[in-house]
Design a protein around this motif. Sequence first.
Motif, PDB file in Angstrom:
ATOM      1  N   PHE A 140       0.819  -1.213   0.000  1.00 11.41           N
ATOM      2  CA  PHE A 140       0.000   0.000   0.000  1.00 11.41           C
ATOM      3  C   PHE A 140       0.852   1.261   0.000  1.00 11.41           C
ATOM      4  CE2 PHE A 140      -3.190  -2.733   2.528  1.00 11.41           C
ATOM      5  CZ  PHE A 140      -3.603  -3.361   1.370  1.00 11.41           C
ATOM      6  N   SER A 141       2.027   1.209   0.616  1.00 15.98           N
ATOM      7  CA  SER A 141       2.879   2.396   0.677  1.00 15.98           C
ATOM      8  C   SER A 141       3.394   2.791  -0.711  1.00 15.98           C
ATOM      9  CB  SER A 141       4.039   2.181   1.647  1.00 15.98           C
ATOM     10  OG  SER A 141       4.904   1.188   1.154  1.00 15.98           O
ATOM     11  N   GLN A 142       3.220   1.928  -1.708  1.00 15.27           N
ATOM     12  CA  GLN A 142       3.612   2.249  -3.083  1.00 15.27           C
ATOM     13  C   GLN A 142       2.609   3.191  -3.756  1.00 15.27           C
ATOM     14  OE1 GLN A 142       6.580   1.095  -4.412  1.00 15.27           O
ATOM     15  NE2 GLN A 142       6.827   0.431  -2.291  1.00 15.27           N
ATOM     16  N   PHE A 143       1.454   3.374  -3.125  1.00 18.22           N
ATOM     17  CA  PHE A 143       0.400   4.208  -3.704  1.00 18.22           C
ATOM     18  C   PHE A 143       0.249   5.486  -2.895  1.00 18.22           C
ATOM     19  CE2 PHE A 143      -0.595  -0.182  -4.830  1.00 18.22           C
ATOM     20  CZ  PHE A 143      -0.742  -0.071  -6.206  1.00 18.22           C
ATOM     21  N   ASP A 144       0.010   6.596  -3.590  1.00 19.30           N
ATOM     22  CA  ASP A 144      -0.087   7.881  -2.900  1.00 19.30           C
ATOM     23  C   ASP A 144      -1.364   8.030  -2.071  1.00 19.30           C
ATOM     24  OD1 ASP A 144      -1.666   8.024  -5.142  1.00 19.30           O
ATOM     25  OD2 ASP A 144      -0.844   9.908  -5.894  1.00 19.30           O
ATOM     26  N   TRP A 145      -2.331   7.160  -2.221  1.00 17.84           N
ATOM     27  CA  TRP A 145      -3.561   7.236  -1.431  1.00 17.84           C
ATOM     28  C   TRP A 145      -3.394   6.676  -0.024  1.00 17.84           C
ATOM     29  CZ3 TRP A 145      -4.541   2.370   0.080  1.00 17.84           C
ATOM     30  CH2 TRP A 145      -4.262   1.309  -0.780  1.00 17.84           C
ATOM     31  N   TYR A 146      -2.333   5.952   0.238  1.00 18.96           N
ATOM     32  CA  TYR A 146      -2.172   5.296   1.545  1.00 18.96           C
ATOM     33  C   TYR A 146      -1.689   6.302   2.576  1.00 18.96           C
ATOM     34  CZ  TYR A 146      -0.934   1.712   4.986  1.00 18.96           C
ATOM     35  OH  TYR A 146      -0.845   0.942   6.119  1.00 18.96           O
ATOM     36  N   LYS A 147      -2.634   6.739   3.424  1.00 20.06           N
ATOM     37  CA  LYS A 147      -2.348   7.688   4.495  1.00 20.06           C
ATOM     38  C   LYS A 147      -3.085   7.217   5.751  1.00 20.06           C
ATOM     39  CE  LYS A 147      -1.851  11.626   1.375  1.00 20.06           C
ATOM     40  NZ  LYS A 147      -1.677  10.866   0.194  1.00 20.06           N
TER      41      LYS A 147
END
Length: 185
Positions: A110-117
Amino acid sequence: MILAALALAVECDPAAAIDAVRAAGQKEAYLCVVESDQGAPLAAEAIAATGDEEPRLRRAVALWLLQRYDAPFDPSLVVLLNAGDKRLLADGIKARRGRRSPVPEHDAVFSQFDWYKPLAGYTDGRLRDVDLANLQAINRPPPPAAVVVAEPSRLPLGMGALEAAIVVAVLGLSAVGVFLWRRPR
């Protein structure tokens, strides 16, 4: 990450990316499949053509679905996933709404995607109706549509089942009538 995704979209060939995912599981190839509208359908075709031995393509389908989390999942794609990819997808739905992934491997994906916060105060109350429906589809996908194979008719004169049932009923009633009429009184 956004610039990389935009650059990838310009250079991305989903069919070539499917081959690269299958061969080596390259990050850029996964991202190409995920970002392409044809990514999962092409992966599904490749899975169908090669059988059950496509774990990387199944993972690509799970990630493709995760990128489209605001729409109901296509059941024909969900049934392609193995248990691990279903867990990743379910975890990802919650991660998209702010839950930190409890699985380190999922967290890395998930950390590869900018939506993961991840949010410190996440609760499942943040899930929307479509999220709940998609979680339901992951946990209990609808059964595949049954394929009905029609057998050739063995009825005379091309008669359908309803017509045959009527003929049988009329003949049966006629036989009963003849029996009652000829019976001694």
